[in-house]
Motif scaffolding. Sequence first.
Motif, PDB file in Angstrom:
ATOM      1  N   UNK A 201      19.000   8.726   6.774  1.00 59.80           N
ATOM      2  CA  UNK A 201      20.130   9.141   5.730  1.00 59.80           C
ATOM      3  C   UNK A 201      20.453   8.522   4.722  1.00 59.80           C
ATOM      4  N   UNK A 202      19.367   7.729   4.264  1.00 59.80           N
ATOM      5  CA  UNK A 202      19.736   6.787   3.096  1.00 59.80           C
ATOM      6  C   UNK A 202      18.963   7.316   1.611  1.00 59.80           C
ATOM      7  N   UNK A 203      18.473   7.988   2.141  1.00 57.60           N
ATOM      8  CA  UNK A 203      17.299   8.651   0.838  1.00 57.60           C
ATOM      9  C   UNK A 203      17.048  10.114   1.498  1.00 57.60           C
ATOM     10  N   UNK A 204      16.597  11.139   0.330  1.00 56.73           N
ATOM     11  CA  UNK A 204      15.926  12.399   0.672  1.00 56.73           C
ATOM     12  C   UNK A 204      14.921  12.301  -0.196  1.00 56.73           C
ATOM     13  N   UNK A 205      13.738  12.596   0.633  1.00 56.88           N
ATOM     14  CA  UNK A 205      12.334  12.679  -0.082  1.00 56.88           C
ATOM     15  C   UNK A 205      12.166  14.026  -0.587  1.00 56.88           C
ATOM     16  N   UNK A 206      11.792  14.493  -1.906  1.00 60.14           N
ATOM     17  CA  UNK A 206      11.293  15.590  -2.637  1.00 60.14           C
ATOM     18  C   UNK A 206       9.987  15.346  -3.186  1.00 60.14           C
TER      19      UNK A 206
ATOM     20  N   UNK B 172       0.771  -1.287  -0.058  1.00 63.63           N
ATOM     21  CA  UNK B 172       0.096  -0.149   0.017  1.00 63.63           C
ATOM     22  C   UNK B 172       0.959   1.197   0.040  1.00 63.63           C
ATOM     23  N   UNK B 173       0.244   2.317  -0.466  1.00 64.54           N
ATOM     24  CA  UNK B 173       1.044   3.585  -0.495  1.00 64.54           C
ATOM     25  C   UNK B 173       1.259   4.104   0.692  1.00 64.54           C
ATOM     26  N   UNK B 174       0.401   3.685   1.773  1.00 67.03           N
ATOM     27  CA  UNK B 174       0.465   4.316   3.178  1.00 67.03           C
ATOM     28  C   UNK B 174       1.655   3.609   3.826  1.00 67.03           C
ATOM     29  N   UNK B 175       1.992   2.331   3.578  1.00 70.35           N
ATOM     30  CA  UNK B 175       3.231   1.586   3.958  1.00 70.35           C
ATOM     31  C   UNK B 175       4.462   2.220   3.296  1.00 70.35           C
ATOM     32  N   UNK B 176       4.408   2.405   2.211  1.00 64.50           N
ATOM     33  CA  UNK B 176       5.610   2.806   1.602  1.00 64.50           C
ATOM     34  C   UNK B 176       5.887   4.463   1.831  1.00 64.50           C
ATOM     35  N   UNK B 177       5.001   5.029   2.041  1.00 63.83           N
ATOM     36  CA  UNK B 177       5.305   6.426   2.615  1.00 63.83           C
ATOM     37  C   UNK B 177       5.763   6.327   4.087  1.00 63.83           C
ATOM     38  N   UNK B 178       5.479   5.658   4.787  1.00 65.33           N
ATOM     39  CA  UNK B 178       6.007   5.279   6.085  1.00 65.33           C
ATOM     40  C   UNK B 178       7.372   5.000   6.276  1.00 65.33           C
TER      41      UNK B 178
END
Length: 210
Positions: free
Chosen positions: A196-201, A181-187
């Motif tokens: 510190x492994x990714x940066x969300x934009x 689900x999108x909710x799981x991915x967003x969390x």
Amino acid sequence: MSQELKEAYGFIFEEELIAEIEKIGILKSVKEGDIIIDINDYIKAMPLLLQGAIKILREDKEGNELLLYFLERGDTCALTLSCCLGETKSEVRAVVERDTSFIMVPIAKIEDWTVKYKSWRNFVFESYHSRLTEMLETIDTLAFMNMDERLLRYLQDKAKINQAEKLQVTHQQVAYDLNTSRVVISRLLKKLELEGKILLQRNHILVYDL
């Protein structure tokens, strides 16, 4: 087509085979997001990728998709090859990951070249081996990895395939590929960002941990 073909496959195939492919192959160009092979399609030719990338997806009875592996320049899809030789319907969907060009080789030549050219025979066997290995790795991630580990690996693979650390992708698109689900991915994306492994934009994900 000649130069692209030689750059992608010249180190694999004999000059005579390259010449045959150039003579009978059909060059196609497709855009990101296009479906080039769908589930239940009968496949009459196999693709040889010249540039770009394609993702191969499996679908369950409810219509949920799962990413199996990516194809890049110099690859072909062993599952497509199996359908060509067996004249069976495709069990996978091939979606263009980024703008791609490829050559379609007719079924009739696949068996002829297996007998005629050692390099083609080796290429076919190696393709089967590579795709089987990638599917086993997919099974391993499902069986043994937590979802956050699967997500990070997916982002790393996608970044490498697209040759860019900055991915233009939505949370929903990631959820489709990982069959969650999108909710799981967003969390989980937020968790990876805090680590510190990714940066969300906005509609982009910058992958640091490659």
